[in-house]
Each structure stands twice: as C-alpha cells, then as structure tokens.
Write a protein that holds these residues in place. Structure first.
Motif, PDB file in Angstrom:
ATOM      1  N   PHE A  39       0.826  -1.324   0.026  1.00 21.79           N
ATOM      2  CA  PHE A  39      -0.028  -0.038   0.208  1.00 21.79           C
ATOM      3  C   PHE A  39       0.977   1.274   0.224  1.00 21.79           C
ATOM      4  CE2 PHE A  39      -2.133  -3.448   2.159  1.00 21.79           C
ATOM      5  CZ  PHE A  39      -3.342  -3.605   1.519  1.00 21.79           C
ATOM      6  N   GLU A  41       1.213   3.501   2.409  1.00 24.30           N
ATOM      7  CA  GLU A  41       2.061   3.237   3.573  1.00 24.30           C
ATOM      8  C   GLU A  41       3.144   2.389   3.834  1.00 24.30           C
ATOM      9  OE1 GLU A  41      -1.217   3.059   3.307  1.00 24.30           O
ATOM     10  OE2 GLU A  41      -1.970   5.008   3.919  1.00 24.30           O
ATOM     11  N   TRP A  44       2.235  -4.734   3.370  1.00 26.98           N
ATOM     12  CA  TRP A  44       1.272  -5.007   4.493  1.00 26.98           C
ATOM     13  C   TRP A  44       1.835  -5.607   5.853  1.00 26.98           C
ATOM     14  CZ3 TRP A  44      -2.758  -3.981   7.114  1.00 26.98           C
ATOM     15  CH2 TRP A  44      -3.442  -5.146   7.813  1.00 26.98           C
ATOM     16  N   HIS A  65      -7.119  -3.913   7.097  1.00 32.43           N
ATOM     17  CA  HIS A  65      -6.468  -4.699   6.013  1.00 32.43           C
ATOM     18  C   HIS A  65      -7.644  -4.445   4.649  1.00 32.43           C
ATOM     19  CE1 HIS A  65      -4.337  -8.072   3.916  1.00 32.43           C
ATOM     20  NE2 HIS A  65      -3.959  -6.975   3.236  1.00 32.43           N
ATOM     21  N   LEU A  68      -7.913  -1.006   3.665  1.00 29.38           N
ATOM     22  CA  LEU A  68      -6.671  -0.463   2.566  1.00 29.38           C
ATOM     23  C   LEU A  68      -6.594  -1.157   1.454  1.00 29.38           C
ATOM     24  CD1 LEU A  68      -3.883  -1.107   5.391  1.00 29.38           C
ATOM     25  CD2 LEU A  68      -4.510   1.126   4.376  1.00 29.38           C
ATOM     26  N   TRP A  72      -8.632   2.896   1.094  1.00 25.86           N
ATOM     27  CA  TRP A  72      -8.576   3.946   2.186  1.00 25.86           C
ATOM     28  C   TRP A  72      -7.164   4.370   2.631  1.00 25.86           C
ATOM     29  CZ3 TRP A  72     -13.051   4.589   6.010  1.00 25.86           C
ATOM     30  CH2 TRP A  72     -14.414   3.899   5.225  1.00 25.86           C
ATOM     31  N   LEU A  74      -4.452   4.747   5.536  1.00 24.46           N
ATOM     32  CA  LEU A  74      -4.352   3.975   6.707  1.00 24.46           C
ATOM     33  C   LEU A  74      -5.047   4.730   8.034  1.00 24.46           C
ATOM     34  CD1 LEU A  74      -3.290   1.788   8.357  1.00 24.46           C
ATOM     35  CD2 LEU A  74      -0.901   2.856   8.587  1.00 24.46           C
ATOM     36  N   ALA A  77      -8.541   4.617   7.898  1.00 24.59           N
ATOM     37  CA  ALA A  77      -9.050   3.169   8.003  1.00 24.59           C
ATOM     38  C   ALA A  77      -9.025   2.769   9.413  1.00 24.59           C
ATOM     39  CB  ALA A  77      -8.142   2.116   7.223  1.00 24.59           C
TER      40      ALA A  77
END
Length: 96
Positions: A39, A41, A44, A65, A68, A72, A74, A77
């Motif tokens: 992702f 960010e 995972w 998760h 994401l 979305w 982080l 979420a």
C-alpha cells in the motif's frame, strides 16, 4: 561424465516442493497473514506488525486490511475501525 537433466542416472524429481502455479488456490474468504499486498504506507507485513505493536486486535487488523485493499488511507481506516468497534488502542497515536 557431466550431469544433465537427460542423464539416465539422474534421480527422479521430487514432488515435495510445488511451483506457485501448481499450488492449490486459497479458499475464498481466507487470507494468510503473510499477504504480499503493498500500500502507499508500505508493505502489509510492516503495517500489520506496527498495528500489533499499537495494540490493535486481530479482527480490527483484518478490517483495517480490508479498508486498505479498497483504497482507504491508513489513518482513515484506523479511525473508522476504531469508531465501528468502539475501541482504540492506547498506543495508536501518531508514530514519528
């Protein structure tokens, strides 16, 4: 004598290890924790470890998760999952 695959003395191939395309697909609705999703960010696995350290529980991490995977961010979420579950881990504040 040089060894090669056509050599009659070579051992038969073991079926112990499967190539990825030979492995059976996972049943729908199940997800391994070792997911290779990446992702904005980060990967995972790194995000999951960070969430575990912050005190998020298993079901919350699964929901994050899912968020994401639907695009979305982080922080959003995490906020949404905390609002839905009514629980926000004490150490879930911003990490610098």
């Amino acid at each position: 004598m040089e060894w090669n695959a056509t050599n009659s003395r070579s051992k038969p191939r073991s079926n112990r290890f499967l190539r990825p395309e030979d492995a059976a697909p996972r049943p729908l609705g199940t997800r391994a924790w070792g997911s290779l999703d990446v992702f904005v960010e980060g990967p995972w696995l790194q995000i999951r470890v960070s969430l575990e350290r912050q005190g998020w529980n298993h079901s919350q991490i699964e929901r994050i998760h899912d968020h994401l995977r639907h695009g979305w961010p982080l922080r959003l979420a995490q906020h949404n999952v905390a609002a839905i579950s009514g629980h926000c881990p004490l150490r879930s504040g911003r990490q610098t």
